[in-house]
Scaffold this active site. Structure first.
Site, PDB file in Angstrom:
ATOM      1  N   GLU D  48       0.791  -1.228   0.000  1.00  0.00           N
ATOM      2  CA  GLU D  48       0.000   0.000   0.000  1.00  0.00           C
ATOM      3  C   GLU D  48       0.823   1.277   0.000  1.00  0.00           C
ATOM      4  OE1 GLU D  48      -0.282  -2.503   2.217  1.00  0.00           O
ATOM      5  OE2 GLU D  48      -0.888  -1.764   4.199  1.00  0.00           O
ATOM      6  N   ASN D  49       2.115   1.171   0.288  1.00  0.00           N
ATOM      7  CA  ASN D  49       2.924   2.392   0.219  1.00  0.00           C
ATOM      8  C   ASN D  49       3.292   2.780  -1.213  1.00  0.00           C
ATOM      9  OD1 ASN D  49       4.439  -0.039   0.529  1.00  0.00           O
ATOM     10  ND2 ASN D  49       6.295   1.148   0.857  1.00  0.00           N
TER      11      ASN D  49
END
Lengths: 220, 225, 220, 225
Positions: D48-49
Site C-alpha cells: 500500500e505504500n
C-alpha cells in the site's frame, strides 16, 4: 505470466451489451480510441450510456455513434460543435447530462477509488446545483457529487506492456488515466505493445491492475 | 475614439499578467493573450486538458494532434513543461493553485457574478467544459470581453440575465474601453481608453461605476500609461 | 525565469511559526525530508500540528520533534513503534488524531484539490465513524471525511528542476506527491537539482505549480 | 496432532491464492506468504505504500531504503512493476481492484467482522495504518491467524470484543488448524488438519461450525489434499 494483449479492437470490445455504460477517453481527438469507436459500432449494440468529455465533431469519431443512434444518454461536459449529436439532441432522441469538466473527471475518479461521492464547490449557486444535495461545511456550501462507473472503459494509451501497464502521449493522457480506473472492463488501444520491463516503473501512469485488455492500434 | 482591436485588448491583458505567474487562458479570445506575452514575463501557461508551460502553436505541418490546448488547437511544450491527467489538472484549478484565469464572458455583474457558458438558447446543445472549474478555483478571475454586445447592450450589468457560471468570483474586467476592478464599494475604473470620459463609459455600463483615483490612460495599442 | 531553488533546509523552512500545521512526507524513512526535520528543530518553533503517516521510530527522524516537545497534535495513521511519541502520548502532552492511512491521504488530496470533503466507506461501523457525519447514498452508508491543508508541506523528492518540477524515487513517492498539493508553502528536499528540460515531461510527478521551494539535500 | 507451523500456514495460504491475481499481503505473518508463492503462480503483489509487483527481499547489503513494503522492510521490484503515490495506491484498495487481501487478525466473528488493529489496550498508542482500507476494499478478504490465543481462547467468535476494523468483510479464514469459509449459513469448514475432527475443532471455536461436504485434509506442511 499475466498477458492481457488481445488481437484487435473487436476483441477489446467483446461482451459489450445493449444498455451498457461506456466511458470513452479523450479530449477532442487526443486520447480517443478510434479503433474502439468503430468496433463498438460493428457489434450492433444500442442504448448505450456514453460517458465522455465530448460528443464528437463532424469527423470520423464519436459522431458515428450518434449518426448510428446507438447512444441513449450522454454524460458529458462539452457536447458543442458536435453536429450529429446536436441533431439527435434537438430531436429529443438522446438524453444529455451536462457535467462541468472537472466534476466529470472527479466523479469518475471517485468511482474508481471506491468513494461514495465528494463535496464540490463547483456549480454552487448555478443550475449545476439543481436537484443535488447541498452540504454545508463550516460556513461554506458544497454540492454532493456522486461517483461514476461504467461497464466498459475504453481509452487510448501510447505504450502498454503485455502485463497491461500503460503510458500516454502528451495531452492525450487527459481523462484516459482516470477512466482506466473506473470500468468493470478496461481496454486500452495503444500505439505499440512492448515487453514487461521496457516501461520505466517511475513513468507508468496506469498500473496493470486496472487494465483488462490491450491492443495495438492498426496503422491507418 | 475607436474601441480597442482584439489584438490590442489581448495585449493589454498580457501586459497585466503577474510576472512568473501561473495563468490559464480560457478558450476563445483569452487564448489570443498568449501571442502578446513578453518573453521576459516568465508567465507559465496552464491548459486544463493536462499541460503546464504551454508554448506557441507549431509551424504549419508540424502539428501534433496529441499536443493540443483546451480549445483543441495544436500547441507546443516549453522547456520545463509537464503533462498530467485531468484529475490533477482540475485539482490545480479548483484547489486555488492558479494565480489568474482569464475568461471570456457574456455578462459580468457588479458583484462579480459570471455568465459565460450559455445564453439560454435551447436550440443548440449547451456546453460547460472547464470554464466553471476555473471560475471557482483560480486565485484571481479576470474577464476580457467587448464592453457591449454587437447590438450595443451593456455586458457589465446589475444582475446577469444569462445562466450563471459562478457567483462573486470576477475581480477584474478588461474590455475594449476600460479596465474595471470589482471592489467592496462597486465597480472601480482603473483605466480608460484615451479620449473616453467616465460619463461616456457609464452610458454603456448597466451599473454605477466610479473612478479609482485618476484612471490611467489606455492607448490604442493596448498599452496603459 | 522562475527559480525556486533555495540554499539549504534552513531557507526551506523560513517563515514557519508557532502553532503552524505542517505536513511531513514519508512512509517510514522513505520520503521523509530529513534535512527539514532538523531545520525545523533549529528554528525553535513549538505547538506544531504535525500531519504525517508515522510519528518517527527511535532513529534520527520525527522522534526528535517529540523529544523536543514541539508537537502539540499529530494527525497520523500509524504512530506505533515510536518511542518518544509514545512517552508524550502516555503523559498526555500530545494529542493524537488517528486516521486510516487511505483516508489520511485522501483528505490531504481533497485539501489540495479544493474539495469540501468526500464520502468514505472506510470506518463505517467502527470507532473511526465516531463524531463524523453519516451520509447514505442509495442503500449504502458513508462517512463524511473533511479535507486537510497545512501551512507548510515538506516532502522528499528525488530530482527537481529549478522551476520546481519534481520526481520521486521508488516507494519514497508515497504521501509526498499528494502533500505537495496541500501546503500553503511547499518545500521539497531533493537528491539533486537539475536544469529545466532535464526531466521527462511525461514522468514529472509534481508539476512546478505546486512547489515554492526546492533545495538539494546535503551529503551526510 | 500438531498445529501448523508458521511456515506451513503461510504455504497453505500461498497455495490458495488465485493464479495471476492481484494480492496484498498485510504486515506481519501475511507478508511471509510471499516466500511460499510458486513462481508459476503469476500472483502480482501490491504494497500500500505505492508499489505493484513486489519482489523478494534483496540480499544483505543490497537494501535500498527507498524501496520498502508496508512493513517498512526492504524489498525489490519485479520486471513489469510500477511505483505510484499513496492516493492511487489506496484507490486500488478501496476501489475494489485487488483480488485478495490477506490480513492478520485478533478476532473474526461468524459474520465476517474483523478486529485486527487494537486490543483496546490504552497504554500504548494505537495504530491503524492501511489495514482498514484493505478490509473494506479488496474483492476477497482472507484472514490468517492462529486458531486460538496463546492462552487457548478462540479467535473465531460470535461477536468480536476488540474494536472492529470492518464489518461483514472476511470471507475465508486460514488458521493453523483449518480453512473456514464464511457463507450465508455460517462457518463452513473446507479443510481440516490431518487427524483433527470437526468436534475437536468446534471446541476451540466460539461459534457453530459445519462441514462443507467432506472437508479436505491439511497436511503438516500446509498442503491440502
Amino acid at each position: 505470466m499475466r498477458n492481457v494483449v488481445v488481437k484487435d479492437a473487436g476483441a477489446a470490445v467483446e461482451g459489450i451489451q445493449d444498455g451498457n455504460a461506456v466511458m470513452m477517453g479523450g479530449f477532442g481527438g487526443a486520447g480517443l480510441p478510434l479503433g474502439v469507436v468503430r468496433a463498438v459500432l460493428d457489434t450492433g449494440v444500442r442504448n448505450l450510456t456514453l460517458i465522455s468529455n465530448n460528443a464528437g465533431s463532424t469527423e470520423d469519431d464519436l459522431s458515428l455513434w450518434f449518426e448510428a443512434k446507438i447512444v441513449r444518454k450522454i454524460v458529458c461536459s462539452y457536447p458543442r460543435a458536435a453536429k450529429q449529436f446536436a441533431e439527435q439532441y434537438r430531436a429529443g432522441t438522446v438524453e444529455l447530462e451536462l457535467v462541468p469538466q472537472g466534476t466529470l473527471v472527479e466523479r469518475i475518479r471517485a468511482g474508481g477509488a471506491g468513494l461514495g461521492g465528494f463535496l464540490s464547490p463547483v456549480g454552487v449557486g448555478t443550475v449545476f446545483a439543481d436537484g443535488k444535495q447541498k452540504i454545508v461545511v463550516g460556513d461554506r456550501e458544497f454540492i454532493l457529487e456522486l461517483p461514476l462507473r461504467a461497464d466498459y472503459s475504453f481509452v487510448k494509451g501510447h505504450l502498454a506492456d503485455t502485463l497491461g501497464n500503460v503510458t500516454y502521449n502528451k495531452t492525450a493522457r487527459n481523462h484516459c488515466a482516470v477512466m482506466a480506473t473506473a470500468g468493470r472492463t478496461v481496454a486500452v488501444e495503444v500505439d505499440r505493445v512492448v515487453e514487461p520491463g521496457e516501461l520505466d516503473p517511475e513513468a507508468i501512469v496506469t498500473p496493470c491492475i486496472f487494465v483488462d485488455r490491450v491492443f495495438a492500434r492498426s496503422p491507418r | 475614439m475607436i474601441p480597442l482591436s482584439r489584438d490590442a485588448l489581448a495585449r493589454m491583458v498580457a501586459l497585466h499578467l503577474p510576472s512568473e505567474g501561473f495563468v490559464n487562458l480560457g478558450i476563445g479570445a483569452p487564448t489570443h493573450v498568449a501571442d502578446f506575452l513578453p518573453t521576459e514575463s516568465g508567465v507559465i501557461l496552464h491548459s486544463e486538458n493536462g499541460i503546464l508551460n504551454v508554448g506557441p502553436k507549431p509551424a504549419v505541418g508540424q502539428e501534433d494532434w496529441d499536443l493540443i490546448n483546451a480549445g483543441k488547437m495544436p500547441i507546443s511544450l516549453r522547456t520545463g513543461g509537464s503533462y498530467f491527467d485531468s484529475s490533477l489538472s482540475f485539482a490545480m484549478m479548483r484547489g486555488g493553485h492558479l494565480d489568474v484565469a482569464v475568461l471570456g464572458a457574456f455578462q459580468v455583474s457588479k458583484d462579480g457574478d459570471l455568465a459565460n457558458w450559455s445564453t439560454g438558447d435551447n436550440g443548440s446543445p449547451p456546453g460547460i467544459g472547464g470554464a466553471i472549474d476555473l471560475a471557482v478555483g483560480a486565485k484571481s478571475i479576470w474577464v476580457m470581453m467587448d464592453h457591449t454586445t454587437k447590438e450595443g447592450q451593456p455586458r457589465i450589468v446589475e444582475r446577469c440575465v444569462y445562466p450563471l457560471t459562478a457567483r462573486n468570483v470576477v475581480t477584474r474586467i478588461f474590455t475594449n474601453l476600460t479596465i474595471i476592478d470589482i471592489v467592496e464599494d462597486g465597480l472601480a475604473v482603473r483605466a480608460l481608453l484615451e479620449g473616453l470620459s467616465i460619463e461616456a463609459l457609464q452610458e454603456v455600463t448597466d451599473s454605477p461605476i466610479h473612478a479609482l483615483g485618476a484612471p490611467r490612460i489606455i492607448r490604442q495599442d493596448g498599452s496603459v500609461v
